[in-house]
Design a protein around this motif. Structure first.
Motif, PDB file in Angstrom:
ATOM      1  N   ASN A 103       0.867  -1.174   0.000  1.00 21.64           N
ATOM      2  CA  ASN A 103       0.000   0.000   0.000  1.00 21.64           C
ATOM      3  C   ASN A 103       0.903   1.223   0.000  1.00 21.64           C
ATOM      4  O   ASN A 103       1.765   1.356   0.868  1.00 21.64           O
ATOM      5  CB  ASN A 103      -0.910   0.004   1.225  1.00 21.64           C
ATOM      6  N   GLY A 104       0.740   2.069  -0.992  1.00 19.13           N
ATOM      7  CA  GLY A 104       1.581   3.256  -1.049  1.00 19.13           C
ATOM      8  C   GLY A 104       1.208   4.157  -2.197  1.00 19.13           C
ATOM      9  O   GLY A 104       0.284   3.884  -2.958  1.00 19.13           O
ATOM     10  N   MET A 105       1.958   5.246  -2.300  1.00 16.39           N
ATOM     11  CA  MET A 105       1.737   6.217  -3.369  1.00 16.39           C
ATOM     12  C   MET A 105       3.090   6.727  -3.850  1.00 16.39           C
ATOM     13  O   MET A 105       4.083   6.626  -3.145  1.00 16.39           O
ATOM     14  CB  MET A 105       0.882   7.377  -2.897  1.00 16.39           C
ATOM     15  N   SER A 106       3.080   7.288  -5.039  1.00 11.65           N
ATOM     16  CA  SER A 106       4.343   7.771  -5.599  1.00 11.65           C
ATOM     17  C   SER A 106       4.380   9.286  -5.686  1.00 11.65           C
ATOM     18  O   SER A 106       3.347   9.957  -5.721  1.00 11.65           O
ATOM     19  CB  SER A 106       4.546   7.188  -6.998  1.00 11.65           C
ATOM     20  N   ASP A 107       5.619   9.764  -5.712  1.00  8.36           N
ATOM     21  CA  ASP A 107       5.910  11.137  -6.105  1.00  8.36           C
ATOM     22  C   ASP A 107       6.571  11.011  -7.474  1.00  8.36           C
ATOM     23  O   ASP A 107       7.364  10.095  -7.702  1.00  8.36           O
ATOM     24  CB  ASP A 107       6.903  11.800  -5.148  1.00  8.36           C
ATOM     25  N   ALA A 108       6.287  11.930  -8.370  1.00  6.57           N
ATOM     26  CA  ALA A 108       6.852  11.853  -9.720  1.00  6.57           C
ATOM     27  C   ALA A 108       7.915  12.906  -9.940  1.00  6.57           C
ATOM     28  O   ALA A 108       7.774  14.041  -9.488  1.00  6.57           O
ATOM     29  CB  ALA A 108       5.746  12.015 -10.757  1.00  6.57           C
ATOM     30  N   ASN A 109       8.971  12.487 -10.637  1.00  6.76           N
ATOM     31  CA  ASN A 109      10.019  13.393 -11.095  1.00  6.76           C
ATOM     32  C   ASN A 109      10.615  14.248  -9.985  1.00  6.76           C
ATOM     33  O   ASN A 109      10.906  15.423 -10.180  1.00  6.76           O
ATOM     34  CB  ASN A 109       9.499  14.267 -12.242  1.00  6.76           C
ATOM     35  N   VAL A 110      10.806  13.669  -8.819  1.00  3.41           N
ATOM     36  CA  VAL A 110      11.465  14.347  -7.710  1.00  3.41           C
ATOM     37  C   VAL A 110      12.947  14.008  -7.795  1.00  3.41           C
ATOM     38  O   VAL A 110      13.313  12.836  -7.810  1.00  3.41           O
ATOM     39  CB  VAL A 110      10.890  13.888  -6.355  1.00  3.41           C
ATOM     40  N   THR A 111      13.787  15.005  -7.856  1.00  2.00           N
ATOM     41  CA  THR A 111      15.219  14.730  -7.978  1.00  2.00           C
ATOM     42  C   THR A 111      16.024  15.232  -6.794  1.00  2.00           C
ATOM     43  O   THR A 111      16.992  14.622  -6.398  1.00  2.00           O
ATOM     44  CB  THR A 111      15.781  15.353  -9.278  1.00  2.00           C
ATOM     45  N   GLY A 112      15.641  16.348  -6.194  1.00  2.00           N
ATOM     46  CA  GLY A 112      16.412  16.918  -5.092  1.00  2.00           C
ATOM     47  C   GLY A 112      16.062  16.302  -3.760  1.00  2.00           C
ATOM     48  O   GLY A 112      14.914  15.932  -3.502  1.00  2.00           O
ATOM     49  N   VAL A 113      17.072  16.222  -2.895  1.00  2.00           N
ATOM     50  CA  VAL A 113      16.889  15.631  -1.567  1.00  2.00           C
ATOM     51  C   VAL A 113      15.852  16.410  -0.768  1.00  2.00           C
ATOM     52  O   VAL A 113      14.938  15.814  -0.190  1.00  2.00           O
ATOM     53  CB  VAL A 113      18.236  15.564  -0.799  1.00  2.00           C
ATOM     54  N   GLN A 114      15.999  17.733  -0.734  1.00  2.18           N
ATOM     55  CA  GLN A 114      15.085  18.552   0.073  1.00  2.18           C
ATOM     56  C   GLN A 114      13.636  18.365  -0.366  1.00  2.18           C
ATOM     57  O   GLN A 114      12.745  18.194   0.456  1.00  2.18           O
ATOM     58  CB  GLN A 114      15.487  20.029  -0.004  1.00  2.18           C
ATOM     59  N   GLN A 115      13.394  18.386  -1.654  1.00  2.00           N
ATOM     60  CA  GLN A 115      12.040  18.161  -2.181  1.00  2.00           C
ATOM     61  C   GLN A 115      11.591  16.740  -1.871  1.00  2.00           C
ATOM     62  O   GLN A 115      10.443  16.501  -1.490  1.00  2.00           O
ATOM     63  CB  GLN A 115      12.026  18.407  -3.691  1.00  2.00           C
ATOM     64  N   GLY A 116      12.493  15.785  -2.006  1.00  2.00           N
ATOM     65  CA  GLY A 116      12.148  14.379  -1.824  1.00  2.00           C
ATOM     66  C   GLY A 116      11.785  13.982  -0.408  1.00  2.00           C
ATOM     67  O   GLY A 116      10.910  13.153  -0.203  1.00  2.00           O
TER      68      GLY A 116
END
Length: 193
Positions: A103-116
């Motif tokens: 069970n989960g969800m994704s984040d798309a096109n996240v590249t930076g650590v802080q954003q991630g």
């Protein structure tokens, strides 16, 4: 299923059918999202497993999305769908022991650590889905385990490294260094209560 799938469905002998009756220890269910469904006429051409159910699936009805969008265009956050799925399985299959294996969800096109690492939506996703699971437990569903997908960001079959499902951020540009996301910290706190 036999009526719909016909000759593509393998046939069990009487002995094989008897052998598998009651032979499972638990049901493992993956849940990511829900869809609206409506009947369609049976397909006469291009018959495949994806059309066997004879339904049209959609994420929108009367101009309204089924749930909150996530990083994957085909997955929406629909915690009440998990509750309904678990209760349906209890009623339909004589209340088996269930493990929610993904069970989960994704984040798309996240590249930076802080954003991630600042995955506020994922924290809310897990909180609401665990509340839905708790409601199913109160309805008498036997759930013995729940597994968040996933511990780490990973390679997704259809999306490569563009979808991040993990509760730990993997920096693909810095020797795969790992950083706990807010969701990992929230789940840790939740589990220690």
């Amino acid at each position: 299923m036999r009526r719909l799938v016909q000759d593509r469905l393998p046939k069990f002998t009487t002995e094989q059918a008897e052998m598998v009756k009651g032979s499972y220890d638990f049901l493992g269910l993956n849940y990511y999202t829900s869809n609206y469904a409506s009947n369609v006429s049976p397909y006469k051409v291009n018959i495949s497993y994806s059309r066997d159910s004879q339904v049209n699936e959609t994420t929108e009805r009367n101009g309204k999305l089924i749930g909150e969008p996530t990083g994957s265009s085909v997955f929406f956050a629909v915690p009440e769908g998990l509750h309904k799925f678990l209760v349906y399985t209890k009623k339909k299959y004589k209340n088996p022991t269930i493990y929610v294996t993904e069970n989960g969800m994704s984040d798309a096109n996240v590249t930076g650590v802080q954003q991630g690492v600042n995955d506020f939506q994922r924290v809310d996703f897990y909180r609401r889905h665990l509340l839905a699971l708790n409601a199913a437990l109160k309805d008498g569903v036997i759930v013995k385990g729940y597994f968040a997908w996933s511990l780490l960001d990973n390679f997704e079959w259809n999306s490569g490294y563009t979808q991040r499902f993990g509760i730990n951020f993997i920096d693909y540009t810095d020797n795969l260094k790992r950083y706990p996301k807010l969701s990992a910290l929230w789940l840790k706190k939740f589990l220690l209560k």
